[in-house]
Design a protein around this motif. Structure first.
Motif, mmCIF file in Angstrom:
data_model
loop_
_atom_site.group_PDB
_atom_site.id
_atom_site.type_symbol
_atom_site.label_atom_id
_atom_site.label_comp_id
_atom_site.label_asym_id
_atom_site.label_seq_id
_atom_site.Cartn_x
_atom_site.Cartn_y
_atom_site.Cartn_z
ATOM 1 N N GLU A 29 0.835 -1.198 0.000
ATOM 2 C CA GLU A 29 0.000 0.000 0.000
ATOM 3 C C GLU A 29 0.867 1.244 0.000
ATOM 4 N N ASP A 30 1.901 1.222 0.804
ATOM 5 C CA ASP A 30 2.802 2.374 0.850
ATOM 6 C C ASP A 30 3.415 2.631 -0.522
ATOM 7 N N VAL A 31 3.821 1.547 -1.165
ATOM 8 C CA VAL A 31 4.407 1.711 -2.497
ATOM 9 C C VAL A 31 3.400 2.382 -3.424
ATOM 10 N N LYS A 32 2.193 1.896 -3.366
ATOM 11 C CA LYS A 32 1.153 2.506 -4.194
ATOM 12 C C LYS A 32 1.007 3.987 -3.870
ATOM 13 N N SER A 33 1.071 4.309 -2.596
ATOM 14 C CA SER A 33 0.948 5.713 -2.202
ATOM 15 C C SER A 33 2.061 6.551 -2.815
ATOM 16 N N VAL A 34 3.260 6.012 -2.757
ATOM 17 C CA VAL A 34 4.382 6.755 -3.322
ATOM 18 C C VAL A 34 4.156 7.000 -4.807
ATOM 19 N N TYR A 35 3.721 5.973 -5.495
ATOM 20 C CA TYR A 35 3.469 6.155 -6.925
ATOM 21 C C TYR A 35 2.372 7.197 -7.148
ATOM 22 N N ALA A 36 1.351 7.140 -6.320
ATOM 23 C CA ALA A 36 0.266 8.114 -6.463
ATOM 24 C C ALA A 36 0.797 9.531 -6.239
ATOM 25 N N GLU A 37 1.645 9.646 -5.232
ATOM 26 C CA GLU A 37 2.203 10.956 -4.930
ATOM 27 C C GLU A 37 3.071 11.452 -6.089
ATOM 28 N N ALA A 38 3.853 10.532 -6.628
ATOM 29 C CA ALA A 38 4.704 10.903 -7.759
ATOM 30 C C ALA A 38 3.855 11.355 -8.936
ATOM 31 N N LYS A 39 2.808 10.596 -9.180
ATOM 32 C CA LYS A 39 1.918 10.973 -10.277
ATOM 33 C C LYS A 39 1.301 12.342 -9.986
ATOM 34 N N GLY A 42 3.266 15.088 -11.112
ATOM 35 C CA GLY A 42 3.431 15.232 -12.551
ATOM 36 C C GLY A 42 4.331 14.206 -13.189
ATOM 37 N N TYR A 43 4.776 13.239 -12.436
ATOM 38 C CA TYR A 43 5.654 12.216 -13.019
ATOM 39 C C TYR A 43 4.830 11.096 -13.627
ATOM 40 N N ASP A 44 5.430 10.466 -14.603
ATOM 41 C CA ASP A 44 4.774 9.341 -15.241
ATOM 42 C C ASP A 44 5.115 8.066 -14.470
ATOM 43 N N THR A 45 4.105 7.467 -13.914
ATOM 44 C CA THR A 45 4.307 6.264 -13.105
ATOM 45 C C THR A 45 5.062 5.188 -13.874
ATOM 46 N N LYS A 46 4.696 5.038 -15.120
ATOM 47 C CA LYS A 46 5.288 3.984 -15.925
ATOM 48 C C LYS A 46 6.807 4.128 -15.981
ATOM 49 N N ILE A 47 7.237 5.348 -16.158
ATOM 50 C CA ILE A 47 8.679 5.580 -16.253
ATOM 51 C C ILE A 47 9.364 5.275 -14.922
ATOM 52 N N ILE A 48 8.769 5.718 -13.849
ATOM 53 C CA ILE A 48 9.385 5.440 -12.546
ATOM 54 C C ILE A 48 9.493 3.937 -12.333
ATOM 55 N N LYS A 49 8.428 3.248 -12.655
ATOM 56 C CA LYS A 49 8.469 1.802 -12.482
ATOM 57 C C LYS A 49 9.585 1.185 -13.315
ATOM 58 N N MET A 50 9.743 1.712 -14.513
ATOM 59 C CA MET A 50 10.772 1.149 -15.376
ATOM 60 C C MET A 50 12.162 1.438 -14.816
ATOM 61 N N ILE A 51 12.339 2.632 -14.303
ATOM 62 C CA ILE A 51 13.641 2.953 -13.724
ATOM 63 C C ILE A 51 13.939 2.014 -12.558
ATOM 64 N N ARG A 55 17.077 -0.579 -12.390
ATOM 65 C CA ARG A 55 18.050 -0.560 -11.298
ATOM 66 C C ARG A 55 18.105 -1.904 -10.587
ATOM 67 N N LYS A 56 16.957 -2.517 -10.463
ATOM 68 C CA LYS A 56 16.951 -3.831 -9.830
ATOM 69 C C LYS A 56 17.681 -4.845 -10.723
ATOM 70 N N GLN A 57 17.441 -4.746 -12.022
ATOM 71 C CA GLN A 57 18.139 -5.630 -12.950
ATOM 72 C C GLN A 57 19.643 -5.443 -12.851
ATOM 73 N N PHE B 13 11.519 9.850 -4.934
ATOM 74 C CA PHE B 13 10.447 8.870 -5.141
ATOM 75 C C PHE B 13 11.037 7.489 -5.386
ATOM 76 N N ILE B 14 12.027 7.455 -6.261
ATOM 77 C CA ILE B 14 12.623 6.165 -6.599
ATOM 78 C C ILE B 14 13.221 5.508 -5.365
ATOM 79 N N GLU B 15 13.906 6.292 -4.584
ATOM 80 C CA GLU B 15 14.520 5.700 -3.389
ATOM 81 C C GLU B 15 13.476 5.224 -2.383
ATOM 82 N N ARG B 16 12.415 5.980 -2.275
ATOM 83 C CA ARG B 16 11.368 5.527 -1.354
ATOM 84 C C ARG B 16 10.795 4.185 -1.823
ATOM 85 N N VAL B 17 10.551 4.100 -3.100
ATOM 86 C CA VAL B 17 10.024 2.830 -3.616
ATOM 87 C C VAL B 17 11.019 1.710 -3.355
#
Lengths: 85, 85, 85, 85
Positions: A29-39, A42-51, A55-57, B13-17
């Motif tokens: 849920e927290d992760v979702k919140s962060v994404y919501a906040e980022a969105k 004005g950030y694109d969620t898709k891009i953040i997820k990809m980044i 980085r995990k890769q 945002f990225i670091e929080r995630v």
DNA sequence: CACTGGAAAATGCCGC
DNA sequence: GCGGCATTTTCCAGTG
């Protein structure tokens, strides 16, 4: 005789698992919140997820590289010779 | 340049995630430990997982039932009293 | 009315899937054979698998990078502005 | 050094594996296409998957039965004649 | 021969 | 409501 008193143990194990999974769900849920906040900023969620994914890769890749290095070294330390024959 | 300062935000945002996902991973490890411990106590991991799953399903069904109940009550003009347990 | 003759279609779909999965299984056998052959030539299967894995990871990474590049370009082509308003 | 020319072999093994896995991936894509086509024809993908799964289970059971039968026949001193292929 | 670790498959979830 | 994605689950080879 044999396993009766372990029922309490079973119950305890189950509850521990359930508690941990509840924690996990909360964090999700927290992760979702962060994404919501980022969105919302004005950030694109898709891009953040990809980044995050890339980085995990990267981290995984590094680990794999180290793992294979270890394998090589073990191999060389053991036989130090050509594989065939 | 208009939005440069937002780069810091993006990074934050990225670091929080990433931190949250690290926590999740740690908890997953804990769950695995619990299962390992249960197995060490002679329990069948697979069965425990099934029990946990079923209990979660039950919880979901309960929630649905309560949600429906709330709907009905709202329909009837009765405000659903404090839902908490 | 409408869907009676489609039974034949259903059967056809199932058979196509089954044939494809049979092919996949055959190829998996081939892979196993290659590993066996490599091991017979004195190579360590584990290392080969790891190399294959790393190379696949590299490929994935490249794809991800391209994907995010595309995302960025789409983003820039669309708004070309700072994320926050 | 003794085994340098085997590097070519190693490389060959790796490439064979990679090619085979590429084939497998391609076939997986085909399977997905078939499912998409089936869905486009109004079928429920989930159900088709279940059918395929059940049929595979049946096949496995059949094989087991035949294996047991072979065992019995061997036990009785009768060589199980080549069923086919 | 049981256990561990990894690959493939299936399920459920989330956003659009 | 659907496709894509992450997580989960299952299967299997390898190993002690």
């Amino acid at each position: 005789m044999s396993g009766n008193k372990t029922n309490g143990h079973l119950r305890a194990f189950i509850e521990r698992v359930e508690n941990l999974e509840a924690e996990k769900a909360a964090i999700s849920e927290d992760v979702k919140s962060v994404y919501a906040e980022a969105k919302g900023s004005g950030y694109d969620t898709k891009i953040i997820k990809m980044i995050v994914k890339i980085r995990k890769q990267d981290a995984n890749e590094r680990q794999e590289q180290e793992a294979i290095l270890d394998l090589y070294m073990a191999e060389l330390g053991m036989v130090a010779a050509s594989p065939e024959d």
